[in-house]
Design a protein around this motif. Structure first.
Motif, PDB file in Angstrom:
ATOM      1  N   ILE A 126      23.089  43.811  63.570  1.00 56.34           N
ATOM      2  CA  ILE A 126      23.633  44.417  62.358  1.00 56.34           C
ATOM      3  C   ILE A 126      23.683  45.920  62.583  1.00 56.34           C
ATOM      4  O   ILE A 126      22.684  46.521  62.974  1.00 56.34           O
ATOM      5  CB  ILE A 126      22.728  44.088  61.154  1.00 56.34           C
ATOM      6  CG1 ILE A 126      22.690  42.569  60.922  1.00 56.34           C
ATOM      7  CG2 ILE A 126      23.172  44.839  59.911  1.00 56.34           C
ATOM      8  CD1 ILE A 126      21.593  42.115  59.971  1.00 56.34           C
ATOM      9  N   HIS A 127      24.843  46.535  62.368  1.00 58.45           N
ATOM     10  CA  HIS A 127      24.931  47.997  62.422  1.00 58.45           C
ATOM     11  C   HIS A 127      25.063  48.524  60.990  1.00 58.45           C
ATOM     12  O   HIS A 127      26.032  48.201  60.295  1.00 58.45           O
ATOM     13  CB  HIS A 127      26.150  48.446  63.237  1.00 58.45           C
ATOM     14  CG  HIS A 127      26.094  48.116  64.693  1.00 58.45           C
ATOM     15  ND1 HIS A 127      25.249  48.760  65.580  1.00 58.45           N
ATOM     16  CD2 HIS A 127      26.777  47.222  65.433  1.00 58.45           C
ATOM     17  CE1 HIS A 127      25.435  48.269  66.798  1.00 58.45           C
ATOM     18  NE2 HIS A 127      26.350  47.324  66.738  1.00 58.45           N
ATOM     19  N   PRO A 128      24.115  49.335  60.545  1.00 53.81           N
ATOM     20  CA  PRO A 128      24.227  49.923  59.202  1.00 53.81           C
ATOM     21  C   PRO A 128      25.196  51.106  59.200  1.00 53.81           C
ATOM     22  O   PRO A 128      24.941  52.124  59.847  1.00 53.81           O
ATOM     23  CB  PRO A 128      22.800  50.372  58.873  1.00 53.81           C
ATOM     24  CG  PRO A 128      22.006  50.282  60.124  1.00 53.81           C
ATOM     25  CD  PRO A 128      22.826  49.635  61.191  1.00 53.81           C
ATOM     26  N   HIS A 164      28.697  57.160  60.519  1.00 53.01           N
ATOM     27  CA  HIS A 164      28.020  56.676  61.725  1.00 53.01           C
ATOM     28  C   HIS A 164      27.153  55.462  61.462  1.00 53.01           C
ATOM     29  O   HIS A 164      26.876  55.124  60.316  1.00 53.01           O
ATOM     30  CB  HIS A 164      27.155  57.795  62.325  1.00 53.01           C
ATOM     31  CG  HIS A 164      26.102  58.364  61.401  1.00 53.01           C
ATOM     32  ND1 HIS A 164      24.838  57.855  61.296  1.00 53.01           N
ATOM     33  CD2 HIS A 164      26.145  59.430  60.546  1.00 53.01           C
ATOM     34  CE1 HIS A 164      24.130  58.579  60.435  1.00 53.01           C
ATOM     35  NE2 HIS A 164      24.897  59.538  59.953  1.00 53.01           N
ATOM     36  N   CYS A 165      26.704  54.872  62.564  1.00 55.50           N
ATOM     37  CA  CYS A 165      25.673  53.839  62.478  1.00 55.50           C
ATOM     38  C   CYS A 165      24.354  54.539  62.207  1.00 55.50           C
ATOM     39  O   CYS A 165      24.028  55.531  62.854  1.00 55.50           O
ATOM     40  CB  CYS A 165      25.597  53.058  63.783  1.00 55.50           C
ATOM     41  SG  CYS A 165      24.230  51.866  63.766  1.00 55.50           S
ATOM     42  N   HIS A 166      23.566  54.022  61.244  1.00 55.91           N
ATOM     43  CA  HIS A 166      22.298  54.686  60.908  1.00 55.91           C
ATOM     44  C   HIS A 166      21.101  54.142  61.680  1.00 55.91           C
ATOM     45  O   HIS A 166      19.948  54.445  61.347  1.00 55.91           O
ATOM     46  CB  HIS A 166      22.042  54.687  59.402  1.00 55.91           C
ATOM     47  CG  HIS A 166      21.384  55.949  58.909  1.00 55.91           C
ATOM     48  ND1 HIS A 166      20.094  56.306  59.252  1.00 55.91           N
ATOM     49  CD2 HIS A 166      21.856  56.963  58.145  1.00 55.91           C
ATOM     50  CE1 HIS A 166      19.791  57.464  58.672  1.00 55.91           C
ATOM     51  NE2 HIS A 166      20.845  57.882  58.008  1.00 55.91           N
ATOM     52  N   ILE A 167      21.342  53.331  62.708  1.00 55.79           N
ATOM     53  CA  ILE A 167      20.265  53.133  63.684  1.00 55.79           C
ATOM     54  C   ILE A 167      20.235  54.452  64.439  1.00 55.79           C
ATOM     55  O   ILE A 167      21.227  54.854  65.068  1.00 55.79           O
ATOM     56  CB  ILE A 167      20.556  51.930  64.596  1.00 55.79           C
ATOM     57  CG1 ILE A 167      20.422  50.645  63.769  1.00 55.79           C
ATOM     58  CG2 ILE A 167      19.582  51.917  65.795  1.00 55.79           C
ATOM     59  CD1 ILE A 167      20.781  49.375  64.510  1.00 55.79           C
ATOM     60  N   LEU A 168      19.137  55.186  64.322  1.00 61.37           N
ATOM     61  CA  LEU A 168      19.191  56.604  64.713  1.00 61.37           C
ATOM     62  C   LEU A 168      19.481  56.789  66.193  1.00 61.37           C
ATOM     63  O   LEU A 168      20.147  57.743  66.583  1.00 61.37           O
ATOM     64  CB  LEU A 168      17.901  57.307  64.310  1.00 61.37           C
ATOM     65  CG  LEU A 168      17.678  57.381  62.790  1.00 61.37           C
ATOM     66  CD1 LEU A 168      16.357  58.081  62.480  1.00 61.37           C
ATOM     67  CD2 LEU A 168      18.826  58.103  62.095  1.00 61.37           C
ATOM     68  N   GLU A 169      19.016  55.874  67.027  1.00 62.37           N
ATOM     69  CA  GLU A 169      19.311  55.987  68.460  1.00 62.37           C
ATOM     70  C   GLU A 169      20.787  55.703  68.725  1.00 62.37           C
ATOM     71  O   GLU A 169      21.350  56.242  69.669  1.00 62.37           O
ATOM     72  CB  GLU A 169      18.403  55.064  69.279  1.00 62.37           C
ATOM     73  CG  GLU A 169      16.948  55.576  69.410  1.00 62.37           C
ATOM     74  CD  GLU A 169      16.108  55.455  68.156  1.00 62.37           C
ATOM     75  OE1 GLU A 169      16.543  54.755  67.208  1.00 62.37           O
ATOM     76  OE2 GLU A 169      15.019  56.057  68.102  1.00 62.37           O
ATOM     77  N   HIS A 170      21.422  54.865  67.942  1.00 64.09           N
ATOM     78  CA  HIS A 170      22.867  54.658  68.095  1.00 64.09           C
ATOM     79  C   HIS A 170      23.623  55.921  67.694  1.00 64.09           C
ATOM     80  O   HIS A 170      24.571  56.331  68.366  1.00 64.09           O
ATOM     81  CB  HIS A 170      23.340  53.471  67.252  1.00 64.09           C
ATOM     82  CG  HIS A 170      22.959  52.144  67.835  1.00 64.09           C
ATOM     83  ND1 HIS A 170      23.276  50.959  67.225  1.00 64.09           N
ATOM     84  CD2 HIS A 170      22.291  51.829  68.972  1.00 64.09           C
ATOM     85  CE1 HIS A 170      22.821  49.952  67.969  1.00 64.09           C
ATOM     86  NE2 HIS A 170      22.205  50.460  69.019  1.00 64.09           N
ATOM     87  N   GLU A 171      23.195  56.521  66.605  1.00 59.68           N
ATOM     88  CA  GLU A 171      23.804  57.783  66.160  1.00 59.68           C
ATOM     89  C   GLU A 171      23.676  58.846  67.249  1.00 59.68           C
ATOM     90  O   GLU A 171      24.653  59.521  67.595  1.00 59.68           O
ATOM     91  CB  GLU A 171      23.106  58.216  64.867  1.00 59.68           C
ATOM     92  CG  GLU A 171      23.464  59.593  64.388  1.00 59.68           C
ATOM     93  CD  GLU A 171      22.592  60.019  63.199  1.00 59.68           C
ATOM     94  OE1 GLU A 171      22.072  59.150  62.479  1.00 59.68           O
ATOM     95  OE2 GLU A 171      22.450  61.233  63.002  1.00 59.68           O
ATOM     96  N   GLY A 226      25.935  58.462  70.109  1.00 57.03           N
ATOM     97  CA  GLY A 226      27.311  58.892  69.842  1.00 57.03           C
ATOM     98  C   GLY A 226      28.116  57.922  69.011  1.00 57.03           C
ATOM     99  O   GLY A 226      29.338  58.021  68.941  1.00 57.03           O
ATOM    100  N   MET A 227      27.425  56.973  68.346  1.00 55.00           N
ATOM    101  CA  MET A 227      28.126  56.016  67.480  1.00 55.00           C
ATOM    102  C   MET A 227      28.359  56.706  66.128  1.00 55.00           C
ATOM    103  O   MET A 227      27.832  56.308  65.089  1.00 55.00           O
ATOM    104  CB  MET A 227      27.253  54.772  67.318  1.00 55.00           C
ATOM    105  CG  MET A 227      27.976  53.552  66.821  1.00 55.00           C
ATOM    106  SD  MET A 227      26.816  52.182  66.770  1.00 55.00           S
ATOM    107  CE  MET A 227      27.957  50.814  66.618  1.00 55.00           C
ATOM    108  N   MET A 228      29.179  57.775  66.205  1.00 56.15           N
ATOM    109  CA  MET A 228      29.358  58.666  65.051  1.00 56.15           C
ATOM    110  C   MET A 228      30.720  59.341  65.182  1.00 56.15           C
ATOM    111  O   MET A 228      31.208  59.570  66.285  1.00 56.15           O
ATOM    112  CB  MET A 228      28.225  59.704  65.054  1.00 56.15           C
ATOM    113  CG  MET A 228      28.288  60.741  63.962  1.00 56.15           C
ATOM    114  SD  MET A 228      26.642  61.428  63.557  1.00 56.15           S
ATOM    115  CE  MET A 228      26.365  62.491  64.943  1.00 56.15           C
TER     116      MET A 228
HETATM  117 CU    CU Z   1      24.292  50.586  65.482  1.00 52.45          CU
END
Ligand code: CU
Ligand code: C2O
Ligand code: CU
Length: 477
Positions: free
Chosen positions: A389-391, A443-450, A453-455
């Motif tokens: 799940i990506h928030p 962005h995705c709020h999984i902080l490591e994804h953010e 660069g998932m932003m």
């Molecule tokens: Cu994510």
């Protein structure tokens, strides 16, 4: 009707992930749950209020033995709660006493971007400060502040920077809700950390898919106990974790009523026994302990691990009933002639992308006119069997959740939100309107994804007052 369901797709819960770190039952003595104190203004003059927020390093007694080196806002860990009121003009002096650059992001406040909002374009260098001001124009809700320097958000939050923001207004204040802060109205900031000889070690625990810790904390307290001295209590729950999903329920399956989500009070209360929050989501719930007697203990659990305990004390009977209708939502009709915006969250680990790209601070990825009401399709292309799940979070606005893969949204998603968890293989349609200008992150709020660069960035623009935004680059921060 009482819902007994987490609603999300079970096969993509975080606990099925190869790198999942289960929570453990903390083997430490109980202690009173920390209730963050309320930040006091420096000055109040009519409709103007001045605050100072210091990002600082300190030490906190989290576990028995050595104190833990932690960061916080006007506190050694987490931070003082900021209470704001709709319509008031705020002046905030933000001081960075940390040894590295940080920013202060107002998650959930509709304030101009990219500087007031406090994303990566608003760096505050060590030893320096930044002054911002804004007039608050939004309904009562539970928001939060956290750092947002690219790409160090996850580590700075892990170190402790996060605090609750309580927005009040004249509508919520007339509803029969508990609102005596610290007594029957408390923040419940959910996080997880691992300790190494009582210290944090972000690099040791780092997971590119989202860092997890084995120790549950509520408001920075391990094994906290809150004494219930009123029949009804209001919990302002925030998933403040870098990655963990919280699947909340009480040890006795006690029913509770959700009255608010990210963007404010729900149009109608929703009765639940289970509540799942993805990263950065908030829920305001009211728990009625009328069926309990002094001495009873009820634990708040996530999956099968207790997070904290409510200890029932004496209370006066209070059988206040909630009305069936709480607040009116604005009537957002989509602006005619505009196509549905499409945005895609893809990948896992270091393959995560937003619209196939990595974040670029100097690239504006899309634009939306102020006041336009636009439907967006937010798709998570992960595989249903093995994905996650990506928030999805947007700055500078709130949105309504219209549908999930064409079906009705979850029963507790009928209010304004700024984060929505998107299941693997799912498209969530949201309705988005900006009423403040600026360049804003989504962005995705999984902080490591953010941080990976998932932003991306959107410019909310006013055609009658065009602005040029000075966008920094990664080298500036
Ligand atoms: Cu994510
Ligand atoms: Cu909670 Cu980009 O933020
Ligand atoms: Cu935000």
């Amino acid at each position: 009707k009482v819902y007994n369901d987490y609603f999300y797709d079970e096969p993509v819960y975080d606990l099925h992930d190869g790198g999942y770190v289960p929570l453990k039952v903390p083997d430490v003595p109980e202690k009173p749950l920390t209730i963050p104190s309320v930040l006091k203004p420096d000055k109040v003059d009519g409709n103007d209020v001045w605050y100072t927020i210091r990002a600082q390093a300190g030490e906190t007694q989290i576990l028995p033995g050595a104190k833990t080196k932690t960061w916080g806002y006007n506190a050694s860990l987490l931070g003082q709660t900021v209470v704001l009121k709709d319509g008031v003009h705020y002046h905030v002096h933000i001081v960075n006493e940390l040894p590295e650059v940080t920013t202060l992001h107002w998650h959930g406040l509709n304030v101009p971007g990219p500087v007031t909002d406090g994303g990566p374009h608003a760096p505050i260098y060590p030893g320096e400060s930044r002054d911002i001001d804004f007039t608050l124009n939004q309904p009562a809700q539970t928001d939060w502040i956290h750092p947002h320097p690219c790409p160090n958000t996850a580590r700075q939050v892990w170190n402790g920077l996060a605090a609750a923001v309580v927005v009040t207004d004249d509508v919520e204040s007339k509803l029969p809700f508990p609102r005596n802060y610290g007594v029957d109205d408390i923040p419940v900031i959910l996080q997880d950390r691992s300790y190494h000889d009582n210290q944090l070690d972000y690099d040791a625990d780092y997971d590119v898919d989202g860092t997890l810790g084995d120790t549950p904390l509520v408001n920075g307290t391990v094994n906290g106990v809150f004494k219930v001295t009123t029949q009804r209590i209001r919990l302002r729950i925030l998933n403040g974790a870098d990655r963990r999903e919280y699947r909340l329920h009480f040890s006795d399956d006690h029913e509770f009523t959700q009255v608010g989500s990210d963007g404010g009070i729900l149009p109608a209360p929703v009765k639940l026994t289970k509540l799942m929050l993805t990263c950065a989501e908030r829920a305001e719930v009211i728990v009625d302990f009328g069926d309990h007697k002094p001495g009873d203990r009820v634990q708040l659990m996530s999956d099968d691990v207790p997070l904290m305990t409510f200890e029932i004390d004496d209370f006066e009977p209070d059988n206040t009933q909630l009305p069936d209708h709480l607040v009116d939502l604005a009537d957002w009709e989509p602006t005619p002639g505009l196509p549905v915006e499409k945005t895609v969250m893809s990948g896992m680990d270091d393959e995560v992308r937003l619209d196939g790209k990595l974040f670029d601070m100097q690239r504006i990825d899309r634009k939306q006119k102020l006041g336009d009401v636009v439907d967006w399709d937010v798709t998570n292309t992960n595989d249903m069997g093995s994905g996650m799940i990506h928030p999805f979070h947007m700055h500078g606005c709130h949105f309504l959740v219209l549908s999930r893969n064409g079906k009705a949204p979850y029963p507790n998603e009928h209010g304004y939100k700024d984060v929505v968890g998107v299941n693997a293989g799912e498209t969530v349609r949201i309705r988005v309107m900006f009423d403040v200008p600026g360049v804003f992150m989504y962005h995705c709020h999984i902080l490591e994804h953010e941080d990976t660069g998932m932003m991306a960035q959107i410019e909310a623009y006013d055609p009658d007052h065009s602005q040029t935004f000075h966008l920094l680059s990664m080298d500036d921060v």
